[in-house]
Design a protein around this motif. Structure first.
Motif, PDB file in Angstrom:
ATOM      1  N   ALA A  76      10.584 -32.450 -44.444  1.00  0.00           N
ATOM      2  CA  ALA A  76      10.551 -33.756 -43.773  1.00  0.00           C
ATOM      3  C   ALA A  76       9.503 -34.666 -44.418  1.00  0.00           C
ATOM      4  CB  ALA A  76      10.247 -33.570 -42.281  1.00  0.00           C
ATOM      5  N   GLY A  77       8.274 -34.160 -44.591  1.00  0.00           N
ATOM      6  CA  GLY A  77       7.192 -34.980 -45.135  1.00  0.00           C
ATOM      7  C   GLY A  77       7.470 -35.410 -46.569  1.00  0.00           C
ATOM      8  N   VAL A  78       7.925 -34.463 -47.379  1.00  0.00           N
ATOM      9  CA  VAL A  78       8.149 -34.777 -48.795  1.00  0.00           C
ATOM     10  C   VAL A  78       9.300 -35.782 -48.941  1.00  0.00           C
ATOM     11  CG1 VAL A  78       8.811 -33.771 -51.025  1.00  0.00           C
ATOM     12  CG2 VAL A  78       7.132 -32.617 -49.584  1.00  0.00           C
ATOM     13  N   THR A  79      10.356 -35.598 -48.164  1.00  0.00           N
ATOM     14  CA  THR A  79      11.469 -36.559 -48.243  1.00  0.00           C
ATOM     15  C   THR A  79      11.012 -37.936 -47.777  1.00  0.00           C
ATOM     16  OG1 THR A  79      12.942 -34.745 -47.692  1.00  0.00           O
ATOM     17  CG2 THR A  79      13.897 -36.930 -47.600  1.00  0.00           C
ATOM     18  N   CYS A  80      10.171 -37.951 -46.773  1.00  0.00           N
ATOM     19  CA  CYS A  80       9.656 -39.222 -46.260  1.00  0.00           C
ATOM     20  C   CYS A  80       8.874 -39.949 -47.363  1.00  0.00           C
ATOM     21  CB  CYS A  80       8.782 -38.959 -45.034  1.00  0.00           C
ATOM     22  SG  CYS A  80       8.118 -40.434 -44.276  1.00  0.00           S
ATOM     23  N   VAL A  81       8.009 -39.189 -48.050  1.00  0.00           N
ATOM     24  CA  VAL A  81       7.196 -39.771 -49.132  1.00  0.00           C
ATOM     25  C   VAL A  81       8.094 -40.293 -50.252  1.00  0.00           C
ATOM     26  CG1 VAL A  81       5.622 -39.078 -51.001  1.00  0.00           C
ATOM     27  CG2 VAL A  81       5.076 -38.517 -48.636  1.00  0.00           C
ATOM     28  N   GLU A  82       9.080 -39.494 -50.646  1.00  0.00           N
ATOM     29  CA  GLU A  82       9.972 -39.913 -51.738  1.00  0.00           C
ATOM     30  C   GLU A  82      10.714 -41.198 -51.378  1.00  0.00           C
ATOM     31  OE1 GLU A  82      10.874 -35.478 -53.583  1.00  0.00           O
ATOM     32  OE2 GLU A  82      12.374 -36.437 -52.317  1.00  0.00           O
ATOM     33  N   THR A  83      11.154 -41.270 -50.116  1.00  0.00           N
ATOM     34  CA  THR A  83      11.925 -42.453 -49.698  1.00  0.00           C
ATOM     35  C   THR A  83      11.017 -43.680 -49.620  1.00  0.00           C
ATOM     36  OG1 THR A  83      13.245 -40.903 -48.403  1.00  0.00           O
ATOM     37  CG2 THR A  83      13.647 -43.242 -48.001  1.00  0.00           C
ATOM     38  N   LEU A  84       9.784 -43.472 -49.150  1.00  0.00           N
ATOM     39  CA  LEU A  84       8.827 -44.591 -49.106  1.00  0.00           C
ATOM     40  C   LEU A  84       8.564 -45.101 -50.525  1.00  0.00           C
ATOM     41  CD1 LEU A  84       6.204 -43.208 -46.532  1.00  0.00           C
ATOM     42  CD2 LEU A  84       7.626 -45.249 -46.216  1.00  0.00           C
ATOM     43  N   SER A  85       8.448 -44.160 -51.447  1.00  0.00           N
ATOM     44  CA  SER A  85       8.158 -44.548 -52.821  1.00  0.00           C
ATOM     45  C   SER A  85       9.335 -45.322 -53.426  1.00  0.00           C
ATOM     46  CB  SER A  85       7.864 -43.289 -53.631  1.00  0.00           C
ATOM     47  OG  SER A  85       7.873 -43.558 -54.987  1.00  0.00           O
ATOM     48  N   LEU A  86      10.540 -44.908 -53.032  1.00  0.00           N
ATOM     49  CA  LEU A  86      11.758 -45.538 -53.574  1.00  0.00           C
ATOM     50  C   LEU A  86      11.962 -46.948 -53.033  1.00  0.00           C
ATOM     51  CD1 LEU A  86      13.732 -44.140 -55.493  1.00  0.00           C
ATOM     52  CD2 LEU A  86      15.136 -43.536 -53.521  1.00  0.00           C
ATOM     53  N   PHE A  87      11.743 -47.120 -51.742  1.00  0.00           N
ATOM     54  CA  PHE A  87      12.107 -48.403 -51.110  1.00  0.00           C
ATOM     55  C   PHE A  87      10.908 -49.223 -50.613  1.00  0.00           C
ATOM     56  CE2 PHE A  87      15.786 -45.553 -50.176  1.00  0.00           C
ATOM     57  CZ  PHE A  87      16.708 -46.198 -50.992  1.00  0.00           C
ATOM     58  N   GLY A  88       9.721 -48.664 -50.758  1.00  0.00           N
ATOM     59  CA  GLY A  88       8.560 -49.325 -50.134  1.00  0.00           C
ATOM     60  C   GLY A  88       7.788 -50.274 -51.033  1.00  0.00           C
ATOM     61  N   GLY A  89       8.386 -50.672 -52.147  1.00  0.00           N
ATOM     62  CA  GLY A  89       7.701 -51.610 -53.043  1.00  0.00           C
ATOM     63  C   GLY A  89       6.434 -50.993 -53.616  1.00  0.00           C
ATOM     64  N   ASP A  90       5.351 -51.783 -53.645  1.00  0.00           N
ATOM     65  CA  ASP A  90       4.109 -51.311 -54.264  1.00  0.00           C
ATOM     66  C   ASP A  90       3.134 -50.698 -53.266  1.00  0.00           C
ATOM     67  OD1 ASP A  90       4.919 -52.142 -56.722  1.00  0.00           O
ATOM     68  OD2 ASP A  90       4.172 -54.196 -56.421  1.00  0.00           O
ATOM     69  N   ALA A  91       3.615 -50.381 -52.105  1.00  0.00           N
ATOM     70  CA  ALA A  91       2.711 -49.863 -51.066  1.00  0.00           C
ATOM     71  C   ALA A  91       2.018 -48.586 -51.522  1.00  0.00           C
ATOM     72  CB  ALA A  91       3.525 -49.567 -49.813  1.00  0.00           C
ATOM     73  N   SER A  92       0.852 -48.324 -50.978  1.00  0.00           N
ATOM     74  CA  SER A  92       0.162 -47.077 -51.307  1.00  0.00           C
ATOM     75  C   SER A  92       0.639 -45.993 -50.321  1.00  0.00           C
ATOM     76  CB  SER A  92      -1.351 -47.306 -51.232  1.00  0.00           C
ATOM     77  OG  SER A  92      -1.941 -46.398 -50.352  1.00  0.00           O
TER      78      SER A  92
END
Ligand SMILES: Cc1cc2nc3c(=O)[nH]c(=O)nc-3n(C[C@H](O)[C@H](O)[C@H](O)COP(=O)(O)OP(=O)(O)OC[C@H]3O[C@@H](n4cnc5c(N)ncnc54)[C@H](O)[C@@H]3O)c2cc1C
Ligand SMILES: NC(=O)C1=CN([C@@H]2O[C@H](COP(=O)(O)OP(=O)(O)OC[C@H]3O[C@@H](n4cnc5c(N)ncnc54)[C@H](OP(=O)(O)O)[C@@H]3O)[C@@H](O)[C@H]2O)C=CC1
Length: 488
Positions: free
Chosen positions: A16-32
C-alpha cells in the motif's frame, strides 16, 4: 499552490505505502515525497497484469528501501519508525528524533497477526519474512504441528507442510471457510492428504522474493511488510520425520480452550488423543470438543489486526476513529477523520457505503488498489478537486491458488451479506473444477471458480451489467456450452 511546495509523507513500506509513493511521484508534479518505513525492505509490485476489468495479478519483489528513491522522482526514504504525530501543526516524529512536516499524510502501517497465546514461544504467527524464517527453523525438528485458523495462511500451510503430522483445528464445518463455501471445501478435501505435487503446473501466485540482504533490523515490536502470494515457494517446510509425507487430521467446529505445558497437562488429568509411545510433547492443546493433542508447535493463523496504534502515543492514536475490526476508518476519498491524513491497505477499514458487489478483505490486491487511489485522493485534495471512487471498488475480485488449483472469487462469492433469497448454480468435475454461481433475482451476484474454468471475464461482466439471467439459467453452467454465445 505550486506543487514543488507540497510535502507528502507516507508511513509504511508494504504494497500500500510503496504504491502510494509511486503514484504520488507519477501524478504529483514536483512535490516532495517522503516514505518512512520501519522495515529495511519494501514490497514492490512488478509484472502487473490486468486479467479482467477488475481482477489483476502481479509479482511482488522485496527490495532495499533505497530502491523507492532510485525509481521515483522527488522521493526520499527514511528507515525509522513513526513514534508520534502532531496533527495540529502537521508533523511526524520518528524514533531517531526526526521531525517532518507534511501537507498530506498517508498511513499504510499494515496489520499484525492476531495470535492466540501471544507470549508462548511455542505458538507462532506468520506475517513477514522474519516470522517465516523463525517458523522454518522450528518446523525442522517438529513431529507434530497443530494449526489453528481456517483462512488463507492455514489453507496454504497444510498443503506445504511435510515430514510431520498436522492437526488442523477449524471453527467451521468445512475447510478454507474464509475463502470458499462448504462445497468447494469438500472439493479440496480429497487433495488434503495427497502427497504434495512439487511440479509447477498450477498457476503461480507470482511472488518473487529477491530477499535483498539487509543489515538494518526492524525496530522492536514492529513487523516488516506482510508476505504475499507464493510466500511458501522455495521455502522448505519439512518436519523431522521423513516417513510422513503428508498426514493431516482435521478437527472441525472447535476452538482452542487451553494451551498447556507438560506439567500443567499432567496436573489437569486430561487424556491425550493420538498419543505416540515414548514421545514427550513440549506443548499440549485442549480443544472445545474435549480432545487434547500434544505437539511440538502451534501455528496461530487466526487473522490480522490492523496496525492502527502506529505511534507510541496512545493520545494521538485515539484521535483516529476506528471501525469495529480495529482498522482506521476511511471515507470514499481514503480520508481518515483527522485533517489531511489518509490511510490505505491492511491498516484501514473502508467505511463508505460499499457498492453492491464489493467487500473489503485484507489482501495484497486491495492494498495496491487502495495505495494507488489514496495517492490520487491526496493530490485531488491539494488541488481542491472532486474525485470519484475508483472503478476497482465496484466489484470484489481475488485470484489465488489453493492446493495447486487456480481460484477466482468474484462479488459476494460466499453469499456475504445476502439474505436467504439467492439461488446457487453448481458445476463440479471431481479433481478438475468447481464452479459456483450465486444468483439473486435472476442476476449474478457472486461466483467461486476453482480450476481452469476460463469463466472469470464472462462472469465479471455478468455481475457488473446485472443482466437478468432467468432465461439462460438452465444452460448457464452446462459443460461444453460457451456462455459468451448467449450474450452475443
Ligand atoms: C503469510 C501471508 C500470506 C499472504 N498471502 C496472500 C495472498 O496469497 N494473496 C493476497 O492477496 N494477500 C495475501 N496476504 C495478505 C497481503 O500480504 C496483505 O494484505 C498486504 O501485503 C498488506 O499490505 P500493506 O502495505 O497494507 O501492509 P504491510 O505489508 O503489513 O506493510 C506495513 C508496513 O508498515 C511499516 N510500519 C508499521 N508500523 C510502522 C511505524 N510506526 N513506522 C514506520 N513504519 C511502520 C512496516 O514495517 C511495513 O513496511 C498474505 C499475508 C500473509 C501474512
Ligand atoms: N491466498 C490468499 O489469498 C491468502 C491470503 N492471506 C491473507 O493474509 C491475511 C492473514 O491470513 P490468515 O491469518 O489466514 O487470516 P484469515 O483472515 O484469512 O483467516 C483467519 C481464520 O482464523 C479464524 N479465527 C479467528 N480467530 C480465531 C480463534 N480465536 N480461534 C480459531 N480460529 C480463529 C477465522 O475464523 P472467523 O473468520 O470465523 O473468525 C478464520 O478462519 C489475511 O488477510 C488473508 O486474507 C493469507 C494467506 C493466503
Amino acid at each position: 499552490m505550486d506543487s514543488s511546495q507540497i510535502k507528502y509523507v507516507v508511513i509504511g513500506g508494504g504494497i500500500a505505502g510503496v504504491t502510494c509513493v509511486e503514484t504520488l511521484s507519477l501524478f504529483g508534479g514536483d512535490a516532495s515525497i517522503t516514505l518512512i518505513s520501519a522495515s529495511p525492505l519494501i514490497k514492490t509490485v512488478t509484472n502487473y497484469s490486468q486479467i479482467t476489468r477488475v481482477a489483476e495479478t502481479f509479482d511482488v519483489e522485496e527490495k532495499p528501501l533505497a530502491y523507492a528513491e532510485e525509481q521515483s522522482k522527488n522521493v526520499h526514504v527514511i528507515q525509522d519508525s513513526v513514534t508520534s504525530l502532531s496533527i495540529i501543526d502537521k508533523k511526524v516524529y520518528t524514533s531517531n528524533g526526526q521531525c517532518l512536516l507534511y501537507d498530506k499524510l498517508c498511513i499504510c502501517t499494515g496489520g499484525k497477526p492476531r495470535v492466540i497465546a501471544k507470549n508462548n514461544p511455542l505458538v507462532v504467527g506468520i506475517r513477514d519474512t522474519e516470522s517465516v524464517k523463525e517458523f522454518q527453523n522450528k518446523v525442522k525438528t517438529a513431529r507434530r504441528i497443530l494449526i489453528v485458523g481456517n483462512g488463507g495462511i492455514a489453507t496454504e500451510l497444510v498443503y506445504e507442510l511435510e515430514g510431520c503430522e498436522v492437526i488442523w483445528a477449524i471453527k467451521d464445518k468445512s475447510i478454507a471457510h474464509t475463502f470458499v463455501d462448504a462445497g468447494a471445501g469438500e472439493f479440496f478435501l480429497e487433495h488434503l492428504n495427497k502427497a504434495k505435487d512439487n511440479t509447477q503446473t498450477g498457476p503461480s501466485k507470482r511472488l518473487k522474493y529477491t530477499s535483498a540482504a539487509s543489515t538494518s533490523p526492524i525496530p522492536c515490536g514492529l513487523s516488516g511488510g506482510a508476505l504475499g502470494p507464493d510466500w511458501t515457494s522455495n521455502l522448505n517446510f519439512h518436519g523431522e520425520i521423513d516417513e510422513i509425507s503428508h498426514r493431516i487430521h482435521v478437527e472441525r467446529e472447535v476452538e482452542v480452550s487451553d494451551i498447556m505445558t507438560p506439567d500443567e497437562f499432567k496436573q489437569s488429568e486430561l487424556k491425550e488423543s493420538l498419543c505416540w509411545p515414548d514421545v514427550q510433547w513440549p506443548v499440549f492443546v485442549s480443544l472445545t470438543n474435549g480432545i487434547v493433542y500434544g505437539c511440538d508447535l502451534v501455528v496461530s493463523a487466526t487473522g490480522v489486526i490492523p496496525n492502527a496504534s502506529f505511534t507510541n502515543d496512545s493520545h494521538i492514536n485515539s484521535h483516529f476513529e476506528q471501525a469495529e475490526d480495529g482498522g482506521i476508518k476511511v471515507n470514499s476519498c481514503m480520508k481518515t477523520n483527522v485533517d489531511s491524513v489518509f490511510a490505505a491497505g491492511d491498516v484501514c477499514t473502508a467505511s463508505w457505503e460499499h457498492s453492491q458487489h464489493w467487500l473489503q478483505m485484507r489482501l495484497w490486491s486491495q492494498a495496491r488498489q487502495m495505495g494507488c487511489y489514496a495517492a490520487k485522493c491526496m493530490i485531488a485534495d491539494v488541488k481542491k478537486e472532486e474525485i470519484s471512487l475508483d472503478f476497482c471498488f465496484e466489484l470484489f475480485a481475488h485470484m489465488t491458488t489453493f492446493f495447486k488449483f487456480k481460484v477466482v472469487l468474484l462479488g459476494r462469492f460466499n453469499a456475504q451479506g445476502l439474505e436467504n433469497d439467492y439461488e446457487v448454480l453448481l458445476r463440479v468435475t471431481k479433481g478438475e473444477e468447481y464452479v459456483k454461481a450465486l444468483l439473486q433475482d435472476g442476476r449474478l451476484v457472486g461466483a467461486v471458480l476453482v480450476g481452469e474454468t476460463d469463466l472469470e471475464e464472462t462472469f465479471e461482466n455478468l455481475i457488473l451489467n446485472g443482466l437478468d439471467l432467468t432465461p439462460f439459467k438452465e444452460n448457464l453452467l452446462e459443460p461444453g456450452v460457451d456462455v459468451e454465445d448467449f450474450f452475443d
